[in-house]
Design a protein around this motif. Structure first.
Motif, short mmCIF file in Angstrom:
data_model
loop_
_atom_site.label_atom_id
_atom_site.label_comp_id
_atom_site.label_asym_id
_atom_site.label_seq_id
_atom_site.Cartn_x
_atom_site.Cartn_y
_atom_site.Cartn_z
N LEU A 138 -7.69 16.03 29.22
CA LEU A 138 -6.54 15.90 28.32
C LEU A 138 -6.40 17.05 27.32
CD1 LEU A 138 -6.66 12.08 27.50
CD2 LEU A 138 -5.33 13.25 29.24
N VAL A 139 -7.36 17.97 27.36
CA VAL A 139 -7.28 19.12 26.44
C VAL A 139 -6.05 19.95 26.78
CG1 VAL A 139 -8.44 21.22 25.66
CG2 VAL A 139 -9.77 19.16 26.10
N LYS A 140 -5.31 20.32 25.75
CA LYS A 140 -4.06 21.10 25.86
C LYS A 140 -2.92 20.27 26.46
CE LYS A 140 -6.05 25.06 24.60
NZ LYS A 140 -5.94 25.49 23.24
N ASP A 141 -3.12 18.96 26.56
CA ASP A 141 -2.03 18.10 27.02
C ASP A 141 -1.35 17.56 25.75
OD1 ASP A 141 -0.34 16.21 28.02
OD2 ASP A 141 -1.75 15.45 29.51
N PHE A 142 -0.26 18.18 25.38
CA PHE A 142 0.35 17.86 24.08
C PHE A 142 1.37 16.72 24.15
CE2 PHE A 142 -0.91 22.40 23.53
CZ PHE A 142 -1.95 22.15 22.64
N SER A 143 1.51 16.10 25.31
CA SER A 143 2.47 14.99 25.42
C SER A 143 1.79 13.67 25.75
CB SER A 143 3.49 15.31 26.52
OG SER A 143 4.13 16.52 26.27
N VAL A 144 0.50 13.63 25.58
CA VAL A 144 -0.25 12.41 25.90
C VAL A 144 0.16 11.28 24.95
CG1 VAL A 144 -2.24 12.94 24.43
CG2 VAL A 144 -2.58 11.68 26.55
N THR A 145 0.16 10.05 25.46
CA THR A 145 0.58 8.91 24.62
C THR A 145 -0.64 8.15 24.09
OG1 THR A 145 0.62 7.34 26.44
CG2 THR A 145 2.63 8.61 26.06
N ILE A 146 -0.39 7.33 23.09
CA ILE A 146 -1.50 6.57 22.48
C ILE A 146 -2.08 5.57 23.49
CG2 ILE A 146 -0.02 4.85 21.37
CD1 ILE A 146 -2.04 4.89 19.02
N ASP A 147 -1.22 5.04 24.37
CA ASP A 147 -1.72 4.09 25.37
C ASP A 147 -2.70 4.77 26.32
OD1 ASP A 147 -0.15 2.10 24.35
OD2 ASP A 147 1.54 2.58 25.64
N GLN A 148 -2.39 6.00 26.71
CA GLN A 148 -3.30 6.73 27.59
C GLN A 148 -4.61 7.02 26.87
OE1 GLN A 148 -0.22 9.70 28.46
NE2 GLN A 148 -0.82 9.47 30.60
N LEU A 149 -4.49 7.42 25.60
CA LEU A 149 -5.70 7.71 24.83
C LEU A 149 -6.57 6.47 24.66
CD1 LEU A 149 -4.16 10.03 22.09
CD2 LEU A 149 -5.76 10.71 23.87
N ASP A 150 -5.89 5.32 24.48
CA ASP A 150 -6.65 4.07 24.32
C ASP A 150 -7.57 3.82 25.52
OD1 ASP A 150 -5.56 3.55 21.91
OD2 ASP A 150 -4.24 1.93 22.56
N GLN A 151 -7.03 4.08 26.71
CA GLN A 151 -7.84 3.84 27.92
C GLN A 151 -9.11 4.70 27.88
OE1 GLN A 151 -7.03 1.42 29.58
NE2 GLN A 151 -4.81 1.19 29.56
#
Lengths: 313, 356
Positions: A138-151
């Motif tokens: 996910l590094v340099k992925d600037f459009s990631v969502t909080i739901d994805q981060l939660d996982q």
């Protein structure tokens, strides 16, 4: 009960060059919060000093192994205000030292002989590594969502907290499925809350420890609060945002009111998680026998300590 | 808005009622997490909330439930068959067309409403907020209302299907074979057919060659080699949409032990599988459009499609993990490809006919 000494040079081979110096550096300065949590919960379950030390070492060894690997993956130069192990001792030694800690955990637990505890620990390490692996993508992925981060955070952070809540019961040979299901859910919630609060430190929010700010953003990683902050920004402002180097600059890009509104939204979302945690805690209290009462006192303080970072809690 | 939580086990009578969205003391019960026992029972925690005061109008909510973005997968082949019939100047059965239209529309609604309902019961949509229409999770519809919409739509689809089968009895054989394949594919857990890609095959056949054959027989009373390629093309693109959805959900599928074909292949190898769909679709499209029936001017028609395919491939290749933001809208890109394919083909059929 006297204070736990998690790390001792005597536990590791004296003939391996640099290993003990590396661990001396690594284990000094850590708060040992997870070990302390285990100690407190275990105290209410009537566990002796040896099994408590085993658990405390297990969680701290695993946590520190993940830090050794993390720092190398992120190319972080500092850990607890000192040069990272991979910089001071070479990346090869940092990887081997991390692997060695994980191996020690398995050796110690196998010697102890509680198969369920061993299986669960192996599963936790597996989850942790999956989380590390995914996070790196996910590094340099600037459009990631909080739901994805939660996982990712469920795997990487919450897995350790779940272990802290469940391991004392497994060590005490309390295997009730319902109880462990409940602790699992509470661990997930508290782990997620800790991670989100940790992400807020990066924005100097409730940063009582004076942790360096914007570290995640500068290394190209969008954390959970960043994801919320970026949600409604224009394309131009998003571009400016990801290049911010100071909090002053960041607040200017997003606007003071916008920043505060998003912070309130973030706290509200997390308060609903705390409410859910409180509901599960109430159910836990109802299911615990009188002899184990007291565990809830330790667990009820966690949201204040781990999310609100209340120094008085 | 929030007013507490309640936790209840699946063998409690109220569990199903709450899952169905029946109110408790005037509140809506929205499931927030669940725990599955080793014996299969489930314990679900519901958040009790007041009815969502900000929910959109009924029409908007229904529109979202219907998944309009995916409607081209069910209705697209019908309009393609219609356009091909016009191109061939074949007499058309308008009653069969209208019946097929409503039958497919009802089937589309029923399929996705059932999907939302059963995924909600299984807890999948709770785990992945990118799954389903989320109308239940947002508090827009009670689950039992979604189930009722699905039931009524399925009834409508069955009535429409019956009318077609009565007038075209030979289509019953096709329908029976497809039903048999579906039953085997989805019910025989022991054989593991679902994990061997039978489910994907059913989607391919039922939204591709099977559907195009059935529709062309019902509406045109005609079938030829071009229609076969048309069916293969539609099936491949529908399968592409499904594979991309499965690819997006590979983490959840693995955690829930839902053995999709993509989860058996693994994240990286699935990229090749997705690309294979594009290669096959391009081949079918090429055969279809450049057969001697069509004029050479149809060549430029491939340009917008080619661009879309190129960007799609680029997007798939740049997707680093199932958590990458690149993967978020990939299914919509696949659907857009499907839609553009249908529009392009209809235009080619129509213009070739007019320029003949």
């Amino acid at each position: 009960m006297k204070d736990l000494k998690i790390y001792s040079r005597r536990d590791f081979p004296p003939y391996l060059p640099k290993l003990n110096s590396l661990y001396d550096d690594l284990f000094s300065g850590g708060k040992g919060f997870r070990a302390e949590l285990i100690r407190r919960i275990s105290g209410h379950l009537g566990l002796g000093e040896k099994p408590i030390l085993l658990q405390a070492q297990t969680i701290e060894f695993i946590h520190n192994a993940s830090l050794l690997h993390d720092d190398l993956i992120d190319r972080s130069h500092l850990r607890r205000g000192k040069p990272s192990a991979w910089l001071k001792y070479t990346p090869e030694y940092a990887v081997l030292a991390g692997d060695y800690l994980l191996a020690r955990v398995m050796v110690n637990l196998s010697e102890y002989g509680n198969l369920r505890l061993l299986q669960y620990t192996a599963q936790m390490i597996s989850d942790l590594l999956e989380g590390e692996w995914i996070q790196d993508s996910l590094v340099k992925d600037f459009s990631v969502t909080i739901d994805q981060l939660d996982q990712v955070h469920y795997l990487k952070t919450a897995s350790l907290f779940k272990w802290c809540l469940r391991a004392p019961f497994l060590t005490a040979e309390i295997y009730d499925e319902e109880l462990h299901g409940l602790l699992d859910q509470m661990g997930d919630l508290i782990g997620l809350l800790f991670q989100r609060s940790d992400d807020l430190l990066d924005f100097d929010i409730r940063n009582h420890e004076g942790k360096a700010v914007l570290g995640d953003l500068k290394s190209g990683y969008i954390n959970s609060f960043s994801a919320v902050l970026m949600e409604d920004l224009s394309k131009e402002n998003r571009e400016l945002y990801v290049h911010c180097q100071t909090m002053k600059g960041l607040r200017e890009v997003v606007g003071e009111d916008y920043f505060n509104a998003k912070l309130k939204l973030f706290d509200d979302i997390n308060q609903s998680k705390i409410d859910l945690y409180g509901h599960h805690l109430q159910r836990l209290i109802e299911s615990l026998p009188a002899s184990q009462r007291g565990v809830e006192k330790e667990l009820s303080r966690l949201p204040r300590i781990l999310y609100w970072r209340d120094p008085k809690a | 808005m929030m007013s507490g939580f309640v936790t209840i086990e699946s063998d409690n009578r109220d569990h199903r009622k709450l899952l169905d969205g029946e109110s408790k003391d005037g509140h809506w019960a929205l499931p927030v997490d669940s725990f599955r026992y080793s014996d299969g029972r489930e314990r679900t925690t519901f958040r009790l909330v007041e009815a969502n005061p900000n929910k959109p109008s009924f029409a908007t909510r229904l529109w979202v439930l219907l998944r309009p973005s995916l409607i081209s997968m069910t209705l697209g082949p019908l309009f393609l068959v219609l356009a091909y019939g016009r191109f061939l100047d074949t007499p058309m059965n308008f009653a069969a067309f209208a019946t097929s239209f409503f039958g497919l529309l009802f089937l589309h609604i029923a399929t996705f409403a059932y999907n939302d309902y059963f995924d909600h019961l299984r807890g999948i949509d709770r785990y992945s907020q990118d799954s389903g229409s989320q109308v239940i999770q947002k508090g827009w519809f009670r689950a039992k209302v979604v189930r009722r919409i699905a039931d009524v739509s399925m009834l409508g689809a069955a009535v429409s299907g019956l009318i077609i089968f009565v007038s075209q009895p030979e289509l019953l054989v096709l329908a029976s074979l497809m039903a048999l394949a579906a039953a085997f594919g989805f019910s025989s857990v022991r054989l593991g057919l679902k994990t061997l890609g039978i489910g994907e095959m059913i989607v391919f056949v039922s939204l591709g060659p099977g559907l195009v054959y059935g529709l062309s027989k019902a509406v045109l009373n005609h079938f030829d080699i071009s229609l076969l390629f048309l069916g293969l093309l539609m099936g491949t693109l529908s399968s592409l949409v499904m594979q991309v959805r499965n690819w997006q959900q590979i983490f959840v599928a693995s955690r829930f032990k839902l053995g999709t074909f993509v989860s058996r292949l693994g994240f990286d190898r699935s990229k090749y599988f997705i690309h294979l769909h594009l290669v096959l679709a391009s081949a079918y499209f090429g055969v279809l459009i450049y057969s001697d029936r069509f004029a050479a001017w149809a060549v430029p028609a491939v340009i917008p499609l080619g661009l879309l395919v190129y960007r799609f491939v680029q997007h798939v290749n740049e997707t680093a993990s199932p958590f990458s933001s690149k993967i978020l809208n990939l299914d919509r890109r696949a659907v857009r490809l499907h839609q553009l394919m249908i529009v392009t083909l209809i235009l080619v059929f129509e213009l070739t006919m007019r320029l003949k």
